[in-house]
Design a protein around this motif. Sequence first.
Motif, mmCIF file in Angstrom:
data_model
loop_
_atom_site.group_PDB
_atom_site.id
_atom_site.type_symbol
_atom_site.label_atom_id
_atom_site.label_comp_id
_atom_site.label_asym_id
_atom_site.label_seq_id
_atom_site.Cartn_x
_atom_site.Cartn_y
_atom_site.Cartn_z
ATOM 1 N N VAL A 200 21.719 44.906 31.423
ATOM 2 C CA VAL A 200 21.394 46.157 30.573
ATOM 3 C C VAL A 200 22.600 46.920 30.488
ATOM 4 C CG1 VAL A 200 20.424 48.483 30.858
ATOM 5 C CG2 VAL A 200 19.285 46.418 31.724
ATOM 6 N N HIS A 201 23.446 46.863 31.463
ATOM 7 C CA HIS A 201 25.010 47.643 30.920
ATOM 8 C C HIS A 201 26.145 47.154 32.133
ATOM 9 C CE1 HIS A 201 27.883 51.046 30.841
ATOM 10 N NE2 HIS A 201 27.221 51.224 29.672
ATOM 11 N N HIS A 202 27.099 46.572 31.683
ATOM 12 C CA HIS A 202 27.973 46.005 32.507
ATOM 13 C C HIS A 202 28.589 47.005 33.342
ATOM 14 C CE1 HIS A 202 27.654 41.951 31.290
ATOM 15 N NE2 HIS A 202 27.343 42.266 29.862
ATOM 16 N N GLY A 203 29.111 47.869 32.859
ATOM 17 C CA GLY A 203 30.008 49.111 33.616
ATOM 18 C C GLY A 203 29.091 49.642 34.897
ATOM 19 N N VAL A 204 27.843 50.053 34.299
ATOM 20 C CA VAL A 204 27.015 50.655 35.597
ATOM 21 C C VAL A 204 26.852 49.508 36.654
ATOM 22 C CG1 VAL A 204 24.536 51.394 36.122
ATOM 23 C CG2 VAL A 204 25.965 52.243 34.079
ATOM 24 N N PHE A 205 26.536 48.179 36.231
ATOM 25 C CA PHE A 205 26.279 47.392 37.043
ATOM 26 C C PHE A 205 27.508 47.164 38.068
ATOM 27 C CE2 PHE A 205 27.198 42.811 38.328
ATOM 28 C CZ PHE A 205 26.298 42.566 39.312
ATOM 29 N N ARG A 206 28.743 46.972 37.357
ATOM 30 C CA ARG A 206 30.035 46.837 38.130
ATOM 31 C C ARG A 206 30.381 47.849 39.133
ATOM 32 N NH1 ARG A 206 32.776 45.138 33.997
ATOM 33 N NH2 ARG A 206 33.159 47.196 33.107
ATOM 34 N N TRP A 207 30.089 49.087 38.822
ATOM 35 C CA TRP A 207 30.230 50.134 39.767
ATOM 36 C C TRP A 207 29.397 50.506 40.848
ATOM 37 C CZ3 TRP A 207 34.932 52.506 40.178
ATOM 38 C CH2 TRP A 207 35.850 52.319 39.149
ATOM 39 N N ASN A 208 28.391 49.765 40.456
ATOM 40 C CA ASN A 208 27.427 50.050 41.682
ATOM 41 C C ASN A 208 26.614 49.010 42.302
ATOM 42 O OD1 ASN A 208 26.575 52.977 41.310
ATOM 43 N ND2 ASN A 208 26.701 52.330 39.270
ATOM 44 N N TRP A 209 26.422 47.644 41.788
ATOM 45 C CA TRP A 209 25.664 46.558 42.412
ATOM 46 C C TRP A 209 26.447 45.238 42.210
ATOM 47 C CZ3 TRP A 209 22.815 49.575 38.670
ATOM 48 C CH2 TRP A 209 22.148 50.667 39.235
ATOM 49 N N SER A 210 27.617 45.264 41.755
ATOM 50 C CA SER A 210 28.567 44.200 41.763
ATOM 51 C C SER A 210 29.000 43.877 43.349
ATOM 52 C CB SER A 210 29.875 44.141 41.078
ATOM 53 O OG SER A 210 30.593 45.303 41.609
ATOM 54 N N PRO A 211 29.004 42.540 43.702
ATOM 55 C CA PRO A 211 29.186 42.306 44.851
ATOM 56 C C PRO A 211 30.513 43.052 45.600
ATOM 57 C CG PRO A 211 28.999 40.328 43.890
ATOM 58 C CD PRO A 211 29.129 41.200 42.804
ATOM 59 N N ALA A 212 31.488 43.531 45.028
ATOM 60 C CA ALA A 212 32.540 44.719 45.396
ATOM 61 C C ALA A 212 32.030 45.892 45.712
ATOM 62 C CB ALA A 212 33.788 44.602 44.639
ATOM 63 N N THR B 43 31.281 48.023 49.281
ATOM 64 C CA THR B 43 32.252 49.095 49.538
ATOM 65 C C THR B 43 31.306 50.382 49.426
ATOM 66 O OG1 THR B 43 32.931 49.190 47.280
ATOM 67 C CG2 THR B 43 34.102 48.218 48.938
ATOM 68 N N ASN B 44 29.997 50.503 48.836
ATOM 69 C CA ASN B 44 29.497 51.683 48.767
ATOM 70 C C ASN B 44 29.280 52.338 50.111
ATOM 71 O OD1 ASN B 44 29.241 51.709 46.175
ATOM 72 N ND2 ASN B 44 27.319 50.579 46.173
ATOM 73 N N THR B 45 28.744 51.627 51.091
ATOM 74 C CA THR B 45 28.506 52.357 52.524
ATOM 75 C C THR B 45 29.638 52.065 53.455
ATOM 76 O OG1 THR B 45 26.152 51.979 52.089
ATOM 77 C CG2 THR B 45 26.907 52.706 54.293
ATOM 78 N N SER B 46 30.132 50.840 53.480
ATOM 79 C CA SER B 46 31.118 50.240 54.361
ATOM 80 C C SER B 46 32.423 51.189 54.406
ATOM 81 C CB SER B 46 31.118 48.954 54.463
ATOM 82 O OG SER B 46 31.987 48.582 53.023
ATOM 83 N N ALA B 47 33.070 51.542 53.097
ATOM 84 C CA ALA B 47 34.057 52.210 53.277
ATOM 85 C C ALA B 47 34.143 53.574 53.925
ATOM 86 C CB ALA B 47 34.616 52.332 51.816
ATOM 87 N N LEU B 48 33.083 54.303 53.639
ATOM 88 C CA LEU B 48 32.905 55.461 54.006
ATOM 89 C C LEU B 48 32.507 55.406 55.753
ATOM 90 C CD1 LEU B 48 32.187 58.713 53.495
ATOM 91 C CD2 LEU B 48 30.228 57.875 54.659
#
Length: 187
Positions: free
Chosen positions: A122-134, A138-143
Amino acid sequence: MVQAANTVTAVRTIGAVTVAIAAVATRDPVLAVAAYLVYWVGDMLDGWTARRMNQETRLGAVFDILADRLCCVLCIIPLLQVRPGMVAPVAVFLLQFVVVDLVLSLSFLRFGLLSPNYFFHVHHGVFRWNWSPAAKATNTSALVLLVLLVPSPWPPLALALAVVVIKVVSLVVVRRLVPVRRNGAES
């Protein structure tokens, strides 16, 4: 038929919640970290199981997303007991994860996708910033790592606020996308 992936989600949720409650009761920081590890390892394992056993379903994806919120909320309580000065970054994070990210994560349903893991269609940027492996790593673990390891609340607060911006911008982008239509109705 009970799917193995959903069973893993249920077991990891029960395990993480149980360890988190024990961590709250004992104020044991080791149990607090263990609760997150059960949650994170189980979360990776349920997704891996679903893909390996060809058991990915939309219901399973929603179950996983909701289980993530329960695990995260309960796992973070003992961290706040250990680090009460981190209440501001944790509050911002929880608002973002439990409300904003929940709506964003469930947006895959509008586009006829199997899960957010396929949002790149659907959208590469939204995917990359939210659901890519990286991003997922980091979404939860970094905090959580910053809350545990950094003495000042400012770095985790800055990270939590940056993630809020990413999630809100992602929501705005997703809202503007044209959804898949089935039988003349928006999905």
